[in-house]
Design a protein around this motif. Structure first.
Motif, PDB file in Angstrom:
ATOM      1  N   SER A  35       0.837  -1.201   0.000  1.00 28.75           N
ATOM      2  CA  SER A  35       0.000   0.000   0.000  1.00 28.75           C
ATOM      3  C   SER A  35       0.873   1.251   0.000  1.00 28.75           C
ATOM      4  N   CYS A  36       0.327   2.312  -0.562  1.00 30.99           N
ATOM      5  CA  CYS A  36       1.037   3.591  -0.534  1.00 30.99           C
ATOM      6  C   CYS A  36       1.191   4.109   0.890  1.00 30.99           C
ATOM      7  N   THR A  37       0.429   3.535   1.831  1.00 31.83           N
ATOM      8  CA  THR A  37       0.543   4.005   3.214  1.00 31.83           C
ATOM      9  C   THR A  37       1.930   3.723   3.794  1.00 31.83           C
ATOM     10  N   VAL A  38       2.716   2.813   3.159  1.00 27.96           N
ATOM     11  CA  VAL A  38       4.073   2.535   3.682  1.00 27.96           C
ATOM     12  C   VAL A  38       4.950   3.786   3.621  1.00 27.96           C
ATOM     13  N   ARG A  87       2.702  -1.539  -4.492  1.00 28.80           N
ATOM     14  CA  ARG A  87       2.194  -0.507  -3.575  1.00 28.80           C
ATOM     15  C   ARG A  87       1.017   0.207  -4.240  1.00 28.80           C
ATOM     16  N   TYR A  88      -0.189  -0.274  -3.884  1.00 33.45           N
ATOM     17  CA  TYR A  88      -1.400   0.332  -4.450  1.00 33.45           C
ATOM     18  C   TYR A  88      -1.581   1.718  -3.857  1.00 33.45           C
ATOM     19  N   PHE A  89      -2.041   2.642  -4.684  1.00 31.02           N
ATOM     20  CA  PHE A  89      -2.494   3.920  -4.144  1.00 31.02           C
ATOM     21  C   PHE A  89      -3.969   3.716  -3.716  1.00 31.02           C
ATOM     22  N   ASN A  90      -4.934   4.494  -4.112  1.00 29.75           N
ATOM     23  CA  ASN A  90      -6.294   4.285  -3.564  1.00 29.75           C
ATOM     24  C   ASN A  90      -7.170   3.517  -4.550  1.00 29.75           C
ATOM     25  N   PRO A  91      -7.315   2.206  -4.351  1.00 26.04           N
ATOM     26  CA  PRO A  91      -8.092   1.409  -5.313  1.00 26.04           C
ATOM     27  C   PRO A  91      -9.590   1.665  -5.156  1.00 26.04           C
ATOM     28  N   LEU A 173       1.637   1.381  -7.910  1.00 31.29           N
ATOM     29  CA  LEU A 173       0.527   1.289  -8.868  1.00 31.29           C
ATOM     30  C   LEU A 173      -0.496   2.371  -8.526  1.00 31.29           C
ATOM     31  N   GLY A 174      -0.518   3.399  -9.326  1.00 32.59           N
ATOM     32  CA  GLY A 174      -1.475   4.491  -9.143  1.00 32.59           C
ATOM     33  C   GLY A 174      -1.775   5.099 -10.499  1.00 32.59           C
TER      34      GLY A 174
END
Ligand SMILES: CC(=O)N[C@H]1[C@@H](OP(=O)(O)OP(=O)(O)OC[C@H]2O[C@@H](n3ccc(=O)[nH]c3=O)[C@H](O)[C@@H]2O)O[C@H](CO)[C@H](O)[C@@H]1O
Length: 263
Positions: A35-38, A87-91, A173-174
């Motif tokens: 996740s992008c939260t990392v 690292r997904y941003f906001n899916p 990935l965003g």
């Protein structure tokens, strides 16, 4: 935030168990949903994969960060591991058929399902968490990415793992686009023709002002870029939501999925 041990047990112990079982069966190839939260509160935008990680604002994000660290140790200790961390941003969004989507009946606090519930009339209005951020309109900025683009990202990652031994590689990935909450509402209203009432409230604990991705590395190395627009994401989520206002509940007569089950 309220149940940290549940998150740690589920995500971290679960990941450790999985890694052990995989190794005991000689399976060393893994795509991890990170996740992008990392990245925590970013020190620069757009965020590249080389941005420091670890300065995390919530427990969920910390579990993703810890798992990435575990994967790094595991990949260093055994060269057979071949791991991609995405690292997904906001899916957001749903399958364009309207048959597969996020079940709105479970507890949720994310923006897209909340807006859709307001538009359906199930909730009176949207609370915007913070109108005083240092962003052009004062509301939080995120990088929303269609779930179908993420699915393509996974396929690209698997192809990469099959063609090359990476040990451990991370990719953002965003969409690469930053969208504020107010811009999001405007787009949703344009796509659906439904007005979304809102009030500006206090900031939500753990939220950050702004984050969006630089996805050049995924483009260069995986041949992947996000194709869907925010309009597409709103359209597909709205189709899923209106076809399945009660999610996957099987006794729901208005659910397409419920009907399909009975035939
Ligand atoms: C604090 C928190 O839970 N963070 C999680 C949430 O990130 P995010 O907080 O980035 O996603 P979100 O969809 O909950 O919020 C997106 C934006 O909308 C705002 N917003 C959201 C809901 C609402 O009712 N009103 C409102 O104003 C929020 O302040 C933020 O600026 O989702 C991510 C996955 O996509 C990760 O799971 C994050 O860990």
């Amino acid at each position: 935030m309220k149940q940290p041990l549940k998150y740690y047990k589920n995500n971290i112990i679960g990941a450790m168990n999985l890694l052990e079982v995989m190794a005991s069966h000689g399976c060393y190839q893994l795509v991890f949903s990170s996740s992008c939260t990392v990245y925590g509160n970013p020190s620069s935008l757009p965020i590249t994969e080389s941005h420091p990680t670890g300065n995390i604002t919530n427990v969920y994000g910390r579990t993703k960060y810890f798992i990435e660290e575990i994967l790094r140790d595991v990949a260093n200790s055994e060269k057979r591991w071949n791991i991609v961390s995405l690292r997904y941003f906001n899916p957001i969004g749903a399958h364009s058929s309207g048959l597969i989507g996020e079940d709105p009946t479970t507890n949720f606090s994310n923006l897209m399902p909340y807006i859709a519930q307001v538009a359906l009339g199930k909730k009176p209005s949207l609370s915007i968490y913070g109108g005083d951020y240092a962003t052009p309109d004062g509301t939080g900025i995120r990088d929303y990415v269609h779930v179908m683009d993420l699915a393509e990202g996974h396929v690209a990652a698997l192809k990469k793992l099959q063609s090359k031994h990476l040990h451990l590689q991370v990719y953002n990935l965003g969409s690469g686009q930053g969208t504020s909450v107010l811009d999001f509402i405007k787009t949703f209203e344009k796509v659906t023709g439904i007005k979304v009432p809102y009030t500006i409230e206090a900031r939500r604990e753990g939220d950050i002002a702004s984050m969006y991705a630089n996805c050049d590395f995924a483009k260069f190395d995986l041949g992947w870029t996000a194709k869907y627009t925010l309009e597409d994401m709103c359209r597909d989520f709205w189709k899923w939501q209106t076809m399945n206002p009660n999610g996957y509940k099987s006794n729901d007569t208005t659910s397409m999925n419920g009907k399909a089950d009975r035939h």
